[in-house]
Scaffold this motif. Structure first.
Motif, PDB file in Angstrom:
ATOM      1  N   ARG A  73      -5.970  -8.388  -4.144  1.00 21.66           N
ATOM      2  CA  ARG A  73      -6.238  -7.025  -4.590  1.00 21.66           C
ATOM      3  C   ARG A  73      -7.730  -6.824  -4.858  1.00 21.66           C
ATOM      4  NH1 ARG A  73      -4.482  -1.887  -4.208  1.00 21.66           N
ATOM      5  NH2 ARG A  73      -4.512  -0.758  -6.192  1.00 21.66           N
ATOM      6  N   ALA A  74      -8.349  -7.791  -5.523  1.00 22.40           N
ATOM      7  CA  ALA A  74      -9.782  -7.693  -5.812  1.00 22.40           C
ATOM      8  C   ALA A  74     -10.592  -7.684  -4.517  1.00 22.40           C
ATOM      9  CB  ALA A  74     -10.211  -8.863  -6.698  1.00 22.40           C
ATOM     10  N   HIS A 114      -3.460 -10.957  -7.152  1.00 20.61           N
ATOM     11  CA  HIS A 114      -4.589 -10.245  -7.744  1.00 20.61           C
ATOM     12  C   HIS A 114      -5.900 -10.606  -7.042  1.00 20.61           C
ATOM     13  CE1 HIS A 114      -2.723  -8.065 -11.044  1.00 20.61           C
ATOM     14  NE2 HIS A 114      -1.936  -9.117 -11.258  1.00 20.61           N
ATOM     15  N   ASN A 160       0.867  -1.179   0.000  1.00 20.25           N
ATOM     16  CA  ASN A 160       0.000   0.000   0.000  1.00 20.25           C
ATOM     17  C   ASN A 160       0.905   1.231   0.000  1.00 20.25           C
ATOM     18  OD1 ASN A 160      -1.751   2.136   0.544  1.00 20.25           O
ATOM     19  ND2 ASN A 160      -3.095   0.882   1.795  1.00 20.25           N
ATOM     20  N   ASP A 177      -0.744  -3.959 -10.744  1.00 21.79           N
ATOM     21  CA  ASP A 177      -2.108  -3.848 -11.262  1.00 21.79           C
ATOM     22  C   ASP A 177      -2.212  -2.458 -11.884  1.00 21.79           C
ATOM     23  OD1 ASP A 177      -4.825  -4.152 -11.799  1.00 21.79           O
ATOM     24  OD2 ASP A 177      -5.425  -3.493  -9.795  1.00 21.79           O
ATOM     25  N   GLU A 185      -9.538  -6.611  -1.613  1.00 22.99           N
ATOM     26  CA  GLU A 185      -9.300  -5.328  -0.958  1.00 22.99           C
ATOM     27  C   GLU A 185     -10.161  -4.232  -1.578  1.00 22.99           C
ATOM     28  OE1 GLU A 185      -5.485  -3.058   0.798  1.00 22.99           O
ATOM     29  OE2 GLU A 185      -5.322  -3.612  -1.311  1.00 22.99           O
ATOM     30  N   LYS A 186     -10.278  -4.232  -2.894  1.00 25.03           N
ATOM     31  CA  LYS A 186     -11.101  -3.229  -3.561  1.00 25.03           C
ATOM     32  C   LYS A 186     -12.556  -3.346  -3.131  1.00 25.03           C
ATOM     33  CE  LYS A 186      -8.332  -2.557  -7.757  1.00 25.03           C
ATOM     34  NZ  LYS A 186      -8.288  -2.748  -9.229  1.00 25.03           N
ATOM     35  N   GLU A 187     -12.979  -4.561  -2.806  1.00 23.77           N
ATOM     36  CA  GLU A 187     -14.367  -4.799  -2.419  1.00 23.77           C
ATOM     37  C   GLU A 187     -14.643  -4.413  -0.970  1.00 23.77           C
ATOM     38  OE1 GLU A 187     -17.467  -8.521  -1.689  1.00 23.77           O
ATOM     39  OE2 GLU A 187     -15.589  -8.874  -2.784  1.00 23.77           O
TER      40      GLU A 187
END
Length: 332
Positions: free
Chosen positions: A173-174, A170, A50, A129, A176-178
Protein backbone atom coordinates in the motif's frame (compact mmCIF):
# COMPACT_ATOMS: atom_id res chain seq x y z
CA UNK A 1 25.01 16.88 -12.19
CA UNK A 2 21.67 17.03 -14.00
CA UNK A 3 18.55 17.81 -12.00
CA UNK A 4 16.23 16.97 -14.89
CA UNK A 5 13.55 14.43 -13.98
CA UNK A 6 13.94 11.23 -16.05
CA UNK A 7 11.34 10.67 -18.77
CA UNK A 8 10.37 7.33 -17.27
CA UNK A 9 11.11 5.61 -13.96
CA UNK A 10 9.45 2.40 -15.13
CA UNK A 11 12.49 0.14 -14.69
CA UNK A 12 13.26 1.48 -11.23
CA UNK A 13 9.67 1.12 -10.02
CA UNK A 14 9.28 -2.32 -11.59
CA UNK A 15 12.46 -3.54 -9.92
CA UNK A 16 11.25 -2.31 -6.54
CA UNK A 17 7.85 -3.89 -7.16
CA UNK A 18 9.43 -7.23 -8.03
CA UNK A 19 11.52 -7.05 -4.84
CA UNK A 20 8.36 -6.44 -2.83
CA UNK A 21 6.69 -9.41 -4.52
CA UNK A 22 9.68 -11.57 -3.59
CA UNK A 23 9.37 -10.47 0.04
CA UNK A 24 5.64 -11.22 -0.05
CA UNK A 25 6.31 -14.69 -1.42
CA UNK A 26 8.69 -15.41 1.45
CA UNK A 27 6.19 -14.02 3.96
CA UNK A 28 3.38 -16.23 2.63
CA UNK A 29 5.40 -19.46 2.55
CA UNK A 30 4.87 -20.42 6.22
CA UNK A 31 1.11 -19.82 5.90
CA UNK A 32 1.03 -21.91 2.73
CA UNK A 33 3.11 -24.67 4.35
CA UNK A 34 0.61 -24.93 7.21
CA UNK A 35 -2.12 -25.45 4.62
CA UNK A 36 -0.27 -27.97 2.46
CA UNK A 37 -1.25 -30.81 4.77
CA UNK A 38 -4.75 -30.57 3.30
CA UNK A 39 -4.77 -32.61 0.09
CA UNK A 40 -7.30 -30.24 -1.47
CA UNK A 41 -5.14 -27.13 -0.94
CA UNK A 42 -3.67 -25.67 -4.12
CA UNK A 43 -2.45 -22.13 -3.52
CA UNK A 44 -2.50 -18.89 -1.56
CA UNK A 45 -2.88 -15.72 -3.64
CA UNK A 46 -2.46 -12.25 -2.14
CA UNK A 47 -4.65 -9.65 -3.83
CA UNK A 48 -4.37 -5.88 -3.60
CA UNK A 49 -7.84 -4.30 -3.56
CA UNK A 50 -8.79 -1.19 -5.54
CA UNK A 51 -12.47 -0.62 -4.79
CA UNK A 52 -12.84 2.63 -6.81
CA UNK A 53 -11.91 0.77 -10.00
CA UNK A 54 -13.75 -2.42 -8.93
CA UNK A 55 -10.54 -4.44 -9.34
CA UNK A 56 -8.01 -6.50 -7.45
CA UNK A 57 -4.37 -6.97 -8.39
CA UNK A 58 -2.91 -10.46 -8.14
CA UNK A 59 0.30 -9.55 -6.30
CA UNK A 60 1.85 -12.92 -5.48
CA UNK A 61 0.90 -16.60 -5.45
CA UNK A 62 2.39 -19.47 -3.44
CA UNK A 63 1.53 -22.98 -4.55
CA UNK A 64 0.99 -25.93 -2.23
CA UNK A 65 4.29 -27.44 -1.14
CA UNK A 66 2.72 -30.90 -1.31
CA UNK A 67 3.82 -32.97 -4.32
CA UNK A 68 0.69 -32.66 -6.47
CA UNK A 69 0.07 -32.77 -10.21
CA UNK A 70 1.16 -29.48 -11.79
CA UNK A 71 -2.02 -29.54 -13.92
CA UNK A 72 -3.91 -28.63 -10.74
CA UNK A 73 -2.14 -25.26 -10.85
CA UNK A 74 -2.49 -24.66 -14.57
CA UNK A 75 -5.75 -22.71 -14.51
CA UNK A 76 -4.51 -20.26 -11.88
CA UNK A 77 -1.18 -19.72 -13.63
CA UNK A 78 -2.91 -18.88 -16.90
CA UNK A 79 -5.85 -16.83 -15.65
CA UNK A 80 -5.05 -15.34 -12.24
CA UNK A 81 -1.31 -15.01 -11.69
CA UNK A 82 -0.03 -11.59 -12.84
CA UNK A 83 -3.58 -10.52 -13.72
CA UNK A 84 -6.00 -7.83 -12.67
CA UNK A 85 -9.31 -9.29 -11.48
CA UNK A 86 -12.73 -7.68 -11.88
CA UNK A 87 -14.37 -7.83 -8.44
CA UNK A 88 -17.80 -8.05 -10.07
CA UNK A 89 -16.81 -11.22 -11.93
CA UNK A 90 -14.87 -13.27 -9.41
CA UNK A 91 -15.33 -15.31 -6.25
CA UNK A 92 -12.88 -13.00 -4.51
CA UNK A 93 -15.14 -10.03 -5.22
CA UNK A 94 -18.23 -11.96 -4.12
CA UNK A 95 -16.47 -12.88 -0.86
CA UNK A 96 -15.54 -9.26 -0.18
CA UNK A 97 -19.14 -8.18 -0.73
CA UNK A 98 -20.42 -10.88 1.64
CA UNK A 99 -17.89 -9.97 4.33
CA UNK A 100 -18.75 -6.27 4.01
CA UNK A 101 -22.47 -7.02 4.34
CA UNK A 102 -21.93 -9.24 7.39
CA UNK A 103 -19.30 -7.70 9.71
CA UNK A 104 -19.73 -10.56 12.18
CA UNK A 105 -18.21 -12.99 9.63
CA UNK A 106 -14.46 -13.57 9.90
CA UNK A 107 -14.15 -15.38 6.57
CA UNK A 108 -16.17 -16.61 3.62
CA UNK A 109 -16.23 -19.63 1.28
CA UNK A 110 -17.25 -19.04 -2.34
CA UNK A 111 -17.22 -21.34 -5.35
CA UNK A 112 -14.87 -20.11 -8.06
CA UNK A 113 -16.66 -18.05 -10.70
CA UNK A 114 -13.85 -18.54 -13.21
CA UNK A 115 -13.46 -22.28 -12.62
CA UNK A 116 -16.80 -23.51 -11.19
CA UNK A 117 -17.09 -27.11 -10.12
CA UNK A 118 -13.32 -27.34 -9.71
CA UNK A 119 -12.23 -24.78 -7.12
CA UNK A 120 -13.64 -23.60 -3.82
CA UNK A 121 -12.13 -20.38 -2.50
CA UNK A 122 -11.74 -19.04 1.04
CA UNK A 123 -11.15 -15.40 1.95
CA UNK A 124 -10.70 -13.82 5.40
CA UNK A 125 -11.83 -10.30 6.28
CA UNK A 126 -9.65 -7.92 4.27
CA UNK A 127 -6.72 -5.99 5.68
CA UNK A 128 -7.59 -2.30 5.98
CA UNK A 129 -5.90 1.10 5.97
CA UNK A 130 -8.01 3.79 7.68
CA UNK A 131 -10.99 1.41 7.37
CA UNK A 132 -10.44 1.03 3.62
CA UNK A 133 -9.92 -2.57 2.40
CA UNK A 134 -6.48 -2.78 0.77
CA UNK A 135 -5.62 -6.47 0.51
CA UNK A 136 -6.58 -10.02 1.39
CA UNK A 137 -5.28 -13.50 0.72
CA UNK A 138 -7.46 -16.00 -1.08
CA UNK A 139 -7.04 -19.75 -0.69
CA UNK A 140 -7.93 -22.16 -3.49
CA UNK A 141 -9.00 -25.75 -2.85
CA UNK A 142 -9.70 -28.48 -5.40
CA UNK A 143 -13.05 -30.11 -4.66
CA UNK A 144 -11.93 -33.30 -6.42
CA UNK A 145 -8.84 -33.86 -4.27
CA UNK A 146 -9.91 -34.32 -0.66
CA UNK A 147 -12.18 -32.46 1.73
CA UNK A 148 -12.08 -28.69 1.99
CA UNK A 149 -11.19 -27.78 5.60
CA UNK A 150 -13.75 -25.98 7.74
CA UNK A 151 -13.64 -22.20 7.96
CA UNK A 152 -12.98 -22.20 11.71
CA UNK A 153 -9.85 -24.30 11.20
CA UNK A 154 -8.61 -22.03 8.41
CA UNK A 155 -9.27 -18.97 10.57
CA UNK A 156 -7.10 -20.40 13.36
CA UNK A 157 -4.25 -21.09 10.94
CA UNK A 158 -4.60 -17.67 9.33
CA UNK A 159 -4.57 -15.90 12.70
CA UNK A 160 -1.08 -17.24 13.44
CA UNK A 161 0.23 -15.57 10.26
CA UNK A 162 -2.07 -12.56 10.06
CA UNK A 163 0.35 -9.96 11.43
CA UNK A 164 3.03 -10.92 8.90
CA UNK A 165 0.55 -10.80 6.00
CA UNK A 166 -0.76 -7.43 7.22
CA UNK A 167 2.79 -6.09 7.25
CA UNK A 168 3.42 -7.05 3.63
CA UNK A 169 -0.02 -5.71 2.60
CA UNK A 170 0.76 -2.32 4.13
CA UNK A 171 4.17 -2.34 2.43
CA UNK A 172 2.42 -2.76 -0.94
CA UNK A 173 0.00 0.00 0.00
CA UNK A 174 2.80 2.42 0.88
CA UNK A 175 4.56 1.59 -2.38
CA UNK A 176 1.36 2.19 -4.34
CA UNK A 177 0.83 5.58 -2.70
CA UNK A 178 4.35 6.53 -3.77
CA UNK A 179 4.47 5.30 -7.37
CA UNK A 180 0.84 4.85 -8.49
CA UNK A 181 -1.49 1.90 -9.16
CA UNK A 182 0.17 -1.47 -8.58
CA UNK A 183 -1.49 -2.93 -11.67
CA UNK A 184 0.43 -0.41 -13.78
CA UNK A 185 3.74 -0.59 -11.90
CA UNK A 186 3.79 -4.40 -11.93
CA UNK A 187 2.49 -4.44 -15.52
CA UNK A 188 -0.30 -6.87 -14.77
CA UNK A 189 -2.45 -8.38 -17.49
CA UNK A 190 -6.02 -7.21 -17.90
CA UNK A 191 -8.94 -9.28 -16.55
CA UNK A 192 -9.95 -12.26 -18.64
CA UNK A 193 -13.59 -11.38 -17.96
CA UNK A 194 -15.32 -8.69 -20.06
CA UNK A 195 -17.15 -5.76 -18.53
CA UNK A 196 -18.19 -4.09 -21.80
CA UNK A 197 -19.14 -4.64 -25.40
CA UNK A 198 -17.57 -2.31 -27.94
CA UNK A 199 -19.40 -1.37 -31.12
CA UNK A 200 -17.05 0.26 -33.60
CA UNK A 201 -18.22 1.77 -36.87
CA UNK A 202 -16.38 3.62 -39.62
CA UNK A 203 -17.46 5.33 -42.82
CA UNK A 204 -16.16 3.65 -45.96
CA UNK A 205 -14.17 5.91 -48.27
CA UNK A 206 -14.20 8.75 -45.76
CA UNK A 207 -10.68 9.92 -46.58
CA UNK A 208 -11.62 10.54 -50.20
CA UNK A 209 -14.85 12.32 -49.24
CA UNK A 210 -13.31 14.57 -46.58
CA UNK A 211 -10.36 15.60 -48.78
CA UNK A 212 -12.55 16.46 -51.78
CA UNK A 213 -13.11 20.22 -51.79
CA UNK A 214 -16.61 19.91 -53.25
CA UNK A 215 -17.78 16.94 -51.18
CA UNK A 216 -16.23 17.78 -47.81
CA UNK A 217 -19.03 20.08 -46.52
CA UNK A 218 -21.66 17.56 -47.64
CA UNK A 219 -19.79 14.69 -45.99
CA UNK A 220 -19.40 16.73 -42.80
CA UNK A 221 -23.17 17.25 -42.69
CA UNK A 222 -23.71 13.55 -43.31
CA UNK A 223 -21.49 12.60 -40.37
CA UNK A 224 -23.24 15.10 -38.10
CA UNK A 225 -26.66 13.75 -39.07
CA UNK A 226 -25.50 10.14 -38.65
CA UNK A 227 -23.98 10.71 -35.20
CA UNK A 228 -27.08 12.59 -34.10
CA UNK A 229 -29.24 9.66 -35.19
CA UNK A 230 -26.93 7.17 -33.47
CA UNK A 231 -27.08 9.18 -30.23
CA UNK A 232 -30.87 8.87 -30.30
CA UNK A 233 -30.66 5.10 -30.79
CA UNK A 234 -28.17 4.75 -27.93
CA UNK A 235 -29.99 7.06 -25.51
CA UNK A 236 -29.43 5.79 -21.96
CA UNK A 237 -27.60 2.62 -23.00
CA UNK A 238 -24.01 3.78 -23.33
CA UNK A 239 -21.12 4.12 -20.89
CA UNK A 240 -19.07 6.24 -23.29
CA UNK A 241 -18.73 7.11 -26.94
CA UNK A 242 -15.28 7.88 -28.33
CA UNK A 243 -15.55 9.96 -31.46
CA UNK A 244 -13.01 9.20 -34.17
CA UNK A 245 -14.13 11.74 -36.76
CA UNK A 246 -15.35 9.33 -39.41
CA UNK A 247 -16.36 6.70 -36.87
CA UNK A 248 -16.93 5.91 -33.22
CA UNK A 249 -16.14 3.43 -30.48
CA UNK A 250 -19.36 2.89 -28.54
CA UNK A 251 -18.77 1.36 -25.10
CA UNK A 252 -21.76 -0.41 -23.57
CA UNK A 253 -21.57 -1.78 -20.02
CA UNK A 254 -22.42 -5.40 -19.40
CA UNK A 255 -24.67 -5.32 -16.30
CA UNK A 256 -23.05 -6.80 -13.19
CA UNK A 257 -26.19 -8.90 -12.76
CA UNK A 258 -24.85 -10.85 -15.74
CA UNK A 259 -22.41 -13.62 -14.83
CA UNK A 260 -19.35 -11.92 -16.29
CA UNK A 261 -17.31 -15.11 -15.97
CA UNK A 262 -19.76 -17.15 -18.06
CA UNK A 263 -19.21 -16.96 -21.86
CA UNK A 264 -22.77 -18.24 -22.43
CA UNK A 265 -24.21 -15.37 -20.38
CA UNK A 266 -22.07 -12.86 -22.29
CA UNK A 267 -23.27 -14.25 -25.62
CA UNK A 268 -26.87 -14.00 -24.42
CA UNK A 269 -26.32 -10.32 -23.52
CA UNK A 270 -24.80 -9.68 -26.94
CA UNK A 271 -27.71 -11.42 -28.66
CA UNK A 272 -30.48 -9.76 -26.66
CA UNK A 273 -29.03 -6.26 -26.16
CA UNK A 274 -26.21 -5.58 -28.61
CA UNK A 275 -27.59 -7.16 -31.77
CA UNK A 276 -30.79 -5.03 -31.80
CA UNK A 277 -28.63 -1.91 -31.41
CA UNK A 278 -26.38 -3.00 -34.28
CA UNK A 279 -29.41 -3.70 -36.47
CA UNK A 280 -30.83 -0.24 -35.71
CA UNK A 281 -27.50 1.43 -36.49
CA UNK A 282 -27.27 -0.29 -39.86
CA UNK A 283 -30.88 0.52 -40.74
CA UNK A 284 -30.56 4.18 -39.73
CA UNK A 285 -27.34 4.61 -41.69
CA UNK A 286 -28.89 2.98 -44.75
CA UNK A 287 -31.90 5.32 -44.59
CA UNK A 288 -29.71 8.38 -44.20
CA UNK A 289 -27.29 7.45 -46.96
CA UNK A 290 -30.09 7.49 -49.53
CA UNK A 291 -30.65 11.18 -48.84
CA UNK A 292 -27.00 11.93 -49.59
CA UNK A 293 -26.84 10.83 -53.21
CA UNK A 294 -24.01 13.33 -53.90
CA UNK A 295 -21.78 11.11 -51.75
CA UNK A 296 -22.67 7.99 -53.68
CA UNK A 297 -24.80 6.59 -50.83
CA UNK A 298 -21.89 6.00 -48.38
CA UNK A 299 -21.63 2.73 -46.50
CA UNK A 300 -20.76 1.88 -42.90
CA UNK A 301 -18.42 -0.88 -41.75
CA UNK A 302 -19.14 -2.17 -38.27
CA UNK A 303 -17.67 -4.63 -35.76
CA UNK A 304 -18.38 -5.65 -32.15
CA UNK A 305 -16.34 -7.32 -29.43
CA UNK A 306 -16.77 -8.05 -25.73
CA UNK A 307 -13.79 -7.20 -23.54
CA UNK A 308 -12.49 -5.46 -20.48
CA UNK A 309 -12.38 -1.66 -20.53
CA UNK A 310 -10.38 0.09 -17.80
CA UNK A 311 -12.84 2.36 -16.02
CA UNK A 312 -9.95 4.33 -14.53
CA UNK A 313 -9.10 5.87 -17.90
CA UNK A 314 -11.28 8.80 -18.96
CA UNK A 315 -10.02 8.64 -22.54
CA UNK A 316 -9.80 4.82 -22.73
CA UNK A 317 -6.76 5.10 -25.00
CA UNK A 318 -4.86 2.26 -23.33
CA UNK A 319 -7.64 -0.31 -23.59
CA UNK A 320 -6.57 -3.33 -25.60
CA UNK A 321 -10.14 -4.29 -26.55
CA UNK A 322 -10.43 -1.06 -28.58
CA UNK A 323 -7.39 -2.06 -30.61
CA UNK A 324 -8.77 -5.57 -31.11
CA UNK A 325 -12.13 -4.38 -32.40
CA UNK A 326 -10.36 -1.89 -34.68
CA UNK A 327 -8.24 -4.71 -36.09
CA UNK A 328 -11.37 -6.82 -36.61
CA UNK A 329 -12.99 -3.95 -38.50
CA UNK A 330 -9.96 -3.52 -40.77
CA UNK A 331 -10.05 -7.21 -41.65
CA UNK A 332 -13.62 -7.01 -42.92
Amino acid sequence: MSLVEPVSRRSEHLERGRALQSQAYTALRPFNDDLSGFSSHEAVVLFGINKPSRTAASLVAVESSAPIDTRRHQFRRQNIDSHIMDLAATAFGASLRELAANPSYDSWFEESRLNPGVHMTWTPSPITDNEEPIAAPELAFSVAHGDVPKGTKLERIYDTHKSTIEEIAHAFRAFEKEVGPLQDTLELKRPITPNSVIIRWDLEGSTELMTDEELEPIAANYLRDLKRAIAQILNGKVHATIDGGDGQNIIIDIPTATNLADPVAIKKFERQTIQPIVTSLIQKQDELSHSYTELGSPRMTLSTEAGYVNRGQDDYIDNAVLWRVARSLKQK
